[in-house]
Design an enzyme around this catalytic site. Sequence first.
Site, PDB file in Angstrom:
ATOM      1  N   ASP A  10      11.434  -2.487   2.463  1.00  0.00           N
ATOM      2  CA  ASP A  10       9.899  -2.083   2.749  1.00  0.00           C
ATOM      3  C   ASP A  10       9.171  -2.335   1.432  1.00  0.00           C
ATOM      4  OD1 ASP A  10       8.089  -1.510   4.598  1.00  0.00           O
ATOM      5  OD2 ASP A  10       8.110   0.840   4.041  1.00  0.00           O
ATOM      6  N   HIS A 200       9.963   8.977   6.397  1.00  0.00           N
ATOM      7  CA  HIS A 200       9.783   7.589   5.608  1.00  0.00           C
ATOM      8  C   HIS A 200       8.236   7.783   5.132  1.00  0.00           C
ATOM      9  CE1 HIS A 200       9.603   3.195   5.095  1.00  0.00           C
ATOM     10  NE2 HIS A 200       8.348   3.338   5.597  1.00  0.00           N
ATOM     11  N   CYS A 233       1.036  -2.476   2.202  1.00  0.00           N
ATOM     12  CA  CYS A 233       0.931  -1.988   3.640  1.00  0.00           C
ATOM     13  C   CYS A 233       0.050  -2.983   4.286  1.00  0.00           C
ATOM     14  CB  CYS A 233       0.134  -0.849   3.910  1.00  0.00           C
ATOM     15  SG  CYS A 233       0.084  -0.181   5.591  1.00  0.00           S
ATOM     16  N   ASN A 242       5.441   2.610  -0.727  1.00  0.00           N
ATOM     17  CA  ASN A 242       6.260   3.893  -0.471  1.00  0.00           C
ATOM     18  C   ASN A 242       6.251   4.464  -1.685  1.00  0.00           C
ATOM     19  OD1 ASN A 242       7.969   1.208   0.502  1.00  0.00           O
ATOM     20  ND2 ASN A 242       8.339   2.748   2.130  1.00  0.00           N
TER      21      ASN A 242
HETATM   22 MG    MG Z   1       7.078   1.645   5.761  1.00  0.00          MG
END
Ligand code: MG
Length: 298
Positions: A10, A200, A233, A242
């Site tokens: 991610d 998450h 994002c 994150n």
């Molecule tokens: Mg994510």
Amino acid sequence: MKIVEVGPRDGLQNEKQVISTEDKLAYIELLIGAGHKRIEAVSFARPDRVPQMADAEAVMSGVQRIDGVSYIGLVMNERGLDRALATKVDEANIVIVATETFSNRNQNMTIAESLKGLEAMVSRAKAEGLQVTTTIGASFGCPFEGEVATSQVTSIAKAATEMGVDEIAIADTIGVGTPKDVRRIVTAVKEVTSLPLRLHLHNTRNTGYANAFAGYEAGVISFDSSSGGIGGCPFAPAATGNIATEDLTYLFERSGIEVGLDFARLTEAAQFITEKLGIVTPALLGRAGWFPAPEHTR
Ligand code: MG
């Protein structure tokens, strides 16, 4: 509590600067050196949609296989699972999105269709010996629909539990949640499943760390984070990524909750990858330092 390092997946997948396979492997090696035991290393998304993850097979064939270190691959559909099984990841993290619009945009399926697909994928993955997590995406808010009803999240958690997954992850994909939301959602999910829970979180609106602590107090045992806090994002272009592994580690360790990661080596890993990306890390611990300073940096 346990941290799942999602930097290689991610963290990297929304960064524009494409990182070579060799550098990804060096990064993963640094993460293992810092003490990580679960690493989300790759995504089996379509290479044309997520170019950064196009070398998932090469990454998985190059990683060190060490007892006690588990590699996770993100899976969106059957084709992704085919790839995950062929590359021998230890765990599949299968995403189901909590709202119809997002599910349609992200996976081109209704929630009902994606749950049907999940059932087939879980039985295949389990038959091949993989651990399986279901991540419920956009649990705290949807970029298209706005507010998400708690029941949307609990109904997916319940269905996934009945299908035999090993873990439920609740994702604040766009980083809109607050500690109050975390308590509400985690408490409701615990009423429908006794599986271990994972959170998450993104720090898009600076609530990520408070949310993690609220999650811990509500009974969540695993937390996703990326070293350095890397990762953008796609729905909030200016947003940070994150929550950062080193900052999260500080928060928990200083609260007397053992994380088991080496701070100096965590910041080394973060430094390595942020230099490769050509960005300044949103994480703060690498700049401020641990308190009190650990022996080896005194
Ligand atoms: Mg994510």
